[in-house]
Design an enzyme around this catalytic site. Structure first.
Site, PDB file in Angstrom:
ATOM      1  N   HIS A 103      -8.875  17.073  -9.963  1.00 20.74           N
ATOM      2  CA  HIS A 103      -7.741  17.868 -10.430  1.00 20.74           C
ATOM      3  C   HIS A 103      -8.165  19.209 -11.015  1.00 20.74           C
ATOM      4  O   HIS A 103      -7.326  20.106 -11.165  1.00 20.74           O
ATOM      5  CB  HIS A 103      -6.899  17.073 -11.447  1.00 20.74           C
ATOM      6  CG  HIS A 103      -7.500  16.945 -12.804  1.00 20.74           C
ATOM      7  ND1 HIS A 103      -8.181  15.823 -13.230  1.00 20.74           N
ATOM      8  CD2 HIS A 103      -7.516  17.797 -13.862  1.00 20.74           C
ATOM      9  CE1 HIS A 103      -8.572  15.990 -14.468  1.00 20.74           C
ATOM     10  NE2 HIS A 103      -8.195  17.175 -14.883  1.00 20.74           N
ATOM     11  N   ASP A 145     -10.370  10.689  -8.632  1.00 21.04           N
ATOM     12  CA  ASP A 145     -10.332  11.997  -9.304  1.00 21.04           C
ATOM     13  C   ASP A 145     -11.738  12.575  -9.486  1.00 21.04           C
ATOM     14  O   ASP A 145     -12.056  13.141 -10.530  1.00 21.04           O
ATOM     15  CB  ASP A 145      -9.615  11.899 -10.652  1.00 21.04           C
ATOM     16  CG  ASP A 145      -9.142  13.268 -11.146  1.00 21.04           C
ATOM     17  OD1 ASP A 145      -9.178  14.219 -10.346  1.00 21.04           O
ATOM     18  OD2 ASP A 145      -8.756  13.396 -12.321  1.00 21.04           O
ATOM     19  N   SER A 154     -11.951  18.414 -19.015  1.00 21.85           N
ATOM     20  CA  SER A 154     -11.955  17.658 -17.761  1.00 21.85           C
ATOM     21  C   SER A 154     -13.149  18.039 -16.896  1.00 21.85           C
ATOM     22  O   SER A 154     -13.407  19.223 -16.658  1.00 21.85           O
ATOM     23  CB  SER A 154     -10.665  17.913 -16.982  1.00 21.85           C
ATOM     24  OG  SER A 154      -9.567  17.327 -17.614  1.00 21.85           O
TER      25      SER A 154
END
Length: 506
Positions: free
Chosen positions: A139, A170, A245
């Site tokens: 993402h 992911d 992230s």
């Protein structure tokens, strides 16, 4: 005899002054206001390098391996109406004069326009090889036309190439061509991570590079969050914020135990619940992409559901652990080996299966062609199957002939069913592979409605006996009229499950 020590700012010496009766007048005459500075205990000795005295050596070891990732997308700039260049036109319509932009060329005429990069966001990544491989989250780079990786405090910036992504976990793999020496991180065996272990998160939250936070591992094997298909997260209370992230979650040896991925938050900021993809899972995804160009996963060919207390009793299971098989794909490894609907998988290769998610992760983590020992409970007895896994297909495709048309009412107190024909398949979006009878109506407040049955559901079995026509379903329902509970295997748009309908008294 008492002494008071006073610091002299002029000569830098400490002078002892005798306090006694003989000097009392002098002391009173020269008395000043008391010094407000408290008597502090100061120990300037550097911290020893023993365990847990400081995490600075760990941070110094890990930080060069964590990078900043900036993504952008090329956006087409719409062409400007040429009348906007006319001062009289702007004045008539009340359009402000544009600011002078000498460095920009005018937008071209026509419907289109030139493209320019638009910033998508900032994230983090982890260098995992000396030749420039970088792990991050899918993402972080999803939808980007350009990916830039910045290394260290020296801000060495490189354009990154996307090697591969796996949205199901992911995870994404990038490649840079550095002109400086890289410091790849060391992987830990994340399967050995324990709840209570210290965890250190390194990343770039809000663009603040090389930020470090510390906490503990709050839980392992977290799933059911809904962020990705294969969820087996490490949960931590180390502060993780937007921009973290793709960054590193490391242990007290500076080894990678996870890739920081998401947070649980009602405010958008950190609330002490963060999640990381385990390093072992990220590593297996990366190795699969590098070897084959895509992620290969084992495929068993079953649909699963959890066991409720009632279902466990119905299938003669002592507890509610295990994964209930509610559908077996045609010509799949499971069907070829002899697995059936109603089997409860309790063990794979000697490892206990707690539920559907654990079984899904086990099989997905194995390579196609692998042979696995699958232990099931069938009719209260254990059975062992050796199954050779296939490769997980991208799409499930199957076809079967539609049954003949018919209609019969009042099945199972308040349920009306009909045979499946082309019209009902289209109306209720029933897959061609589905065999059984379709529910056309469910009475409100009936036991079937309370069990969750709805129009469009397909009934495949009643009390473990298969049904293929509406008449057969009615006949079977007559047999179970006196029973308090009826076990159904039903499906909704191809997704199969078991349901217990409990009759009302009276």
């Amino acid at each position: 005899m008492k002494y008071r020590f006073i610091l002299s700012s002029r000569i830098g010496l400490i002078l002892p002054i005798l306090l006694g009766a003989a000097f009392a007048p002098l002391t009173q005459a020269q008395e000043t206001k008391p010094d407000p500075t408290p008597a502090l205990k100061v120990d300037p000795t550097p911290l020893p390098q023993g365990a847990f005295s400081s995490f600075a050596p760990i941070v110094e070891k890990v930080s060069p391996s964590v990078v900043t990732i900036a993504t952008s997308k090329m956006i087409k700039q719409q062409a400007q109406n040429p009348n906007f260049n006319d001062p009289m036109f702007r004045r008539f319509f009340g359009i402000p004069d544009p600011e002078e932009q000498p460095d920009e060329s005018p937008a071209p005429k026509g419907r289109g326009g030139k493209k320019h990069p638009q910033m998508l966001g900032l994230g983090s990544g982890v260098i995992v090889s000396a030749d420039g491989l970088v792990l991050t989250n899918n993402h972080v780079i999803e939808g980007a036309d350009e990916i830039m990786v910045t290394i260290g405090n020296e801000h060495h910036e490189y354009k990154a190439k996307k090697i591969g992504t796996d949205p199901s976990t992911d995870i994404a793999i990038l490649k840079i061509e550095p002109n400086v020496k890289l410091h790849p991180i060391t992987f830990a065996d994340s399967d050995k991570t324990r709840v209570g272990d210290i965890a250190i998160a390194v990343g770039n939250p809000f663009g603040l590079t090389q930020s470090v936070t510390m906490g503990i591992v709050s839980a392992t094997g977290r799933g059911g969050i809904g962020s990705s298909e294969y969820e087996n997260f490490i949960q931590t209370d180390a502060s993780i914020n937007p921009g973290n992230s793709g960054g590193a979650l490391v242990d007290t040896e500076g080894r990678l135990i996870g890739i920081n991925t998401l947070i649980f938050s009602k405010s958008g900021g950190n609330q002490g619940i963060g999640f990381a993809v385990p390093a072992n899972l990220a590593r297996s995804v990366m190795e699969s992409i590098l070897k084959t160009g895509h992620v290969t996963r084992g495929f068993l060919g079953v649909q699963l559901q959890s066991l409720s207390e009632d279902l466990a009793k119905e299938f003669k299971i002592d507890d509610d652990s295990g994964a209930l098989v509610n559908s077996v794909s045609p010509r799949s490894p499971a069907e070829n080996a002899g697995l059936r609907e109603g089997d409860v998988v309790i063990d794979v290769n000697g490892k206990k299966v707690e539920g559907p998610r654990e079984l899904q992760l086990m099989i997905a983590g194995m390579q196609p062609g692998s042979k696995v020992e699958v232990k099931v409970i069938r009719d209260g007895k254990e059975k062992l199957f050796t199954i050779e896994l296939a490769e997980r297909p991208g799409n499930r495709v199957a076809a079967n002939e539609p049954p003949a048309k018919a209609s019969d009412p009042d099945v199972l107190d308040g349920v009306t069913v009909g045979d499946i024909d082309p019209d009902t398949r289209k109306k209720f979006d029933i897959p061609e592979s589905s065999k059984g009878v379709v529910i056309t109506d469910v009475e409100q407040d009936s036991p079937s409605a309370e069990a969750g049955l709805k129009p469009g559901d397909v009934i495949h079995e009643i009390n473990r006996e298969p049904v293929s026509t509406a008449k057969q379903a009615v006949d079977l329902s007559e047999k179970v009229k006196k029973e308090k509970k009826v076990l159904l295997r039903v499906s909704t748009k191809g997704n199969s499950r078991y349901v217990i309908v409990e009759r009302k008294e009276g």
